[in-house]
Scaffold this active site. Structure first.
Site, PDB file in Angstrom:
ATOM      1  N   ASP A  59     -18.611 -34.250   6.702  1.00 12.03           N
ATOM      2  CA  ASP A  59     -18.799 -35.440   7.517  1.00 12.03           C
ATOM      3  C   ASP A  59     -19.994 -35.690   8.255  1.00 12.03           C
ATOM      4  OD1 ASP A  59     -18.544 -38.165   7.584  1.00 12.03           O
ATOM      5  OD2 ASP A  59     -16.327 -38.065   7.742  1.00 12.03           O
TER       6      ASP A  59
ATOM      7  N   ASP B  68     -18.318 -46.485   4.032  1.00  9.53           N
ATOM      8  CA  ASP B  68     -17.153 -46.454   3.640  1.00  9.53           C
ATOM      9  C   ASP B  68     -16.641 -47.550   2.734  1.00  9.53           C
ATOM     10  OD1 ASP B  68     -17.151 -44.162   4.956  1.00  9.53           O
ATOM     11  OD2 ASP B  68     -14.996 -44.634   6.250  1.00  9.53           O
TER      12      ASP B  68
HETATM   13  C1  GAL Z   1     -15.709 -41.198   7.406  1.00  6.98           C
HETATM   14  C2  GAL Z   1     -15.653 -40.984   6.142  1.00  6.98           C
HETATM   15  C3  GAL Z   1     -14.349 -41.293   5.338  1.00  6.98           C
HETATM   16  C4  GAL Z   1     -13.314 -40.284   6.153  1.00  6.98           C
HETATM   17  C5  GAL Z   1     -13.163 -40.883   7.607  1.00  6.98           C
HETATM   18  C6  GAL Z   1     -12.232 -39.620   8.241  1.00  6.98           C
HETATM   19  O1  GAL Z   1     -17.053 -41.116   7.961  1.00  6.98           O
HETATM   20  O2  GAL Z   1     -16.648 -41.713   5.623  1.00  6.98           O
HETATM   21  O3  GAL Z   1     -14.229 -41.069   3.816  1.00  6.98           O
HETATM   22  O4  GAL Z   1     -13.606 -39.114   5.747  1.00  6.98           O
HETATM   23  O5  GAL Z   1     -14.663 -40.533   8.051  1.00  6.98           O
HETATM   24  O6  GAL Z   1     -12.527 -39.755   9.719  1.00  6.98           O
END
Ligand code: GAL
Length: 404
Positions: free
Chosen positions: A149, A204
């Protein structure tokens, strides 16, 4: 002496080249599996994940192709005195290696999550400054997939940070699918082919087909349709071993059955990774029927790995075509409206050439047999035009096969 120097240089350059590559021959079709985030966010633990593993087998999802069982954020504990990452002992008392063993014993593969920054998005330790140690740990635990991430990265360079983790994984020696998750802000479709096996193209997804209208200034994650529209112009970037990732599936998490079917279908047309995000222990028959539709999955997993192209938008209906192996095509009508749409298919209108696949539909020369993917039956041939009704926010999807 000169000769020796030359040989040494040659060895060094071949050593560097070996280490400066992602693992090849991984994710040759879009990865399929399950991830904990969309449904459970941080409410994850060993029992839940083992229960999901059991369900992946019992429901036949594993045999349908869903093999990756991926932990998302919140599995992480602290770093030990030597800087190695540990798991949250409350949530995963037996540790990640034991979980990997369990998952592997079920014929599945384990995925894990980290972040290129100091902290993950949920503020657990990130990999910044510990990339090689973390990659080594994942290899020791026998992890098969890493989602990486992009929170708390301050001002580090995205290409550098993702390349560093790629090299760390390579050096650790265990082939691990590398899933890059930087939300599309740095246009990874332009540079990530040599770095990762898949990369998120957008921020997301939320569990809505179209974005709800904010009443009191609420913020909503992206809708299915918004994400879909953002994929149209970047289809060239995706292919075997290097996929555009329009985010994980929300099927079974609260949309209507029609919307779920449309969401799943369009992700198959996009050659998207099919990473489920619903509670497999309590899913409805309708959800199961959608995610296990073998013909739809075959269109996603087609060996050509070419993303569909949108060939028409007429009123509320999108027309999409996807070239498939052996001269087949997937043909899809998506109705965005809240009411059913009547649509007349004039095949000759879709005599299209696709430069990406170097293929043409050639409806003027070739007659195709039509298989209706959702009705699960034959639906004539392209010799005759067709009139169909597409239910509200739903799809009609055909597999076209040249007749002899
Ligand atoms: C976001 C990501 C999500 C999930 C989330 C967890 O940045 O796009 O899919 O992994 O973090 O904190």
């Amino acid at each position: 002496m000169k000769r020796l120097l030359f040989v040494l240089l040659l060895c060094l350059s071949s050593f560097l080249t070996t280490h400066a590559q992602k693992f090849e021959n991984l994710a040759m079709t879009p990865p399929m599996g399950w991830n904990s985030w969309n449904k459970f966010a941080c409410n994850i633990n060993e029992e839940l994940i083992k229960g999901i593993a059991d369900q992946m087998v019992a429901t036949g999802l594993r045999d349908a192709g869903y093999v990756y069982l991926n932990l998302d954020d919140c599995w992480l504990g602290t770093r030990d005195e030597n800087g190695f990452i540990t798991c949250d002992k409350q949530r995963f008392p037996s540790g990640i290696k034991a979980l990997a063993d369990y998952v592997h014993s079920k014929g599945l593969k384990l995925g894990i999550y980290s972040d290129a920054g100091r902290l993950t998005c949920q503020e657990h330790p990130g990999s910044l400054g510990h990339e090689y140690q973390d990659a080594l740990m994942y290899a020791r635990w026998e992890v098969d997939y890493l989602k990486y991430d992009w929170c708390n990265t301050e001002n580090i360079n995205p290409i550098g940070a993702y390349t560093l983790m790629r090299d760390a994984l390579r050096a650790a020696g265990r082939p691990i699918v590398f899933s890059m998750c930087e939300g599309g802000a740095n246009q990874p479709w332009k540079w990530a082919k040599e770095v990762g096996h898949l990369w998120r193209t957008t921020m997301d997804i939320g569990c809505h087909f179209e974005k709800p209208i904010p009443k009191n200034g609420e913020w909503y994650p992206l809708s299915v349709l918004e994400i879909l529209d953002q994929q149209v112009d970047i289809r060239d970037a995706s292919g075997p071993g290097h996929w555009n990732d329009p985010d994980m599936l929300e099927v079974g998490n609260g949309m209507t059955v029609n919307q779920d079917r449309a969401h799943f279908t369009m992700w198959c047309m996009l050659s998207a990774p099919l990473i489920l995000g619903n509670d497999l222990r309590s899913m409805s028959v309708a959800t199961e029927e959608i995610i296990k539709n073998a013909e739809a999955i075959a269109i996603d997993q087609d060996s050509l790995g070419i993303t569909a192209l949108r060939v028409e938008q007429k009123d509320s209906v999108d027309v999409w075509l996807k070239p498939l192996a052996n001269g087949d095509w997937a043909f899809c009508l998506l109705n965005r409206a809240h009411t059913p749409a009547k649509f007349d298919i004039d095949w000759q209108k879709y005599n299209k050439s696709d430069s990406l696949s170097a293929r043409s539909t050639g409806f003027d020369k070739i007659t195709y047999s039509i298989k209706d993917v959702w009705a699960k039956k034959k639906a004539g041939t392209t010799k005759k035009n067709k009139s169909v009704v597409i239910p509200a926010q739903d799809v009609v999807m055909y597999r076209l096969q040249p007749t002899k």
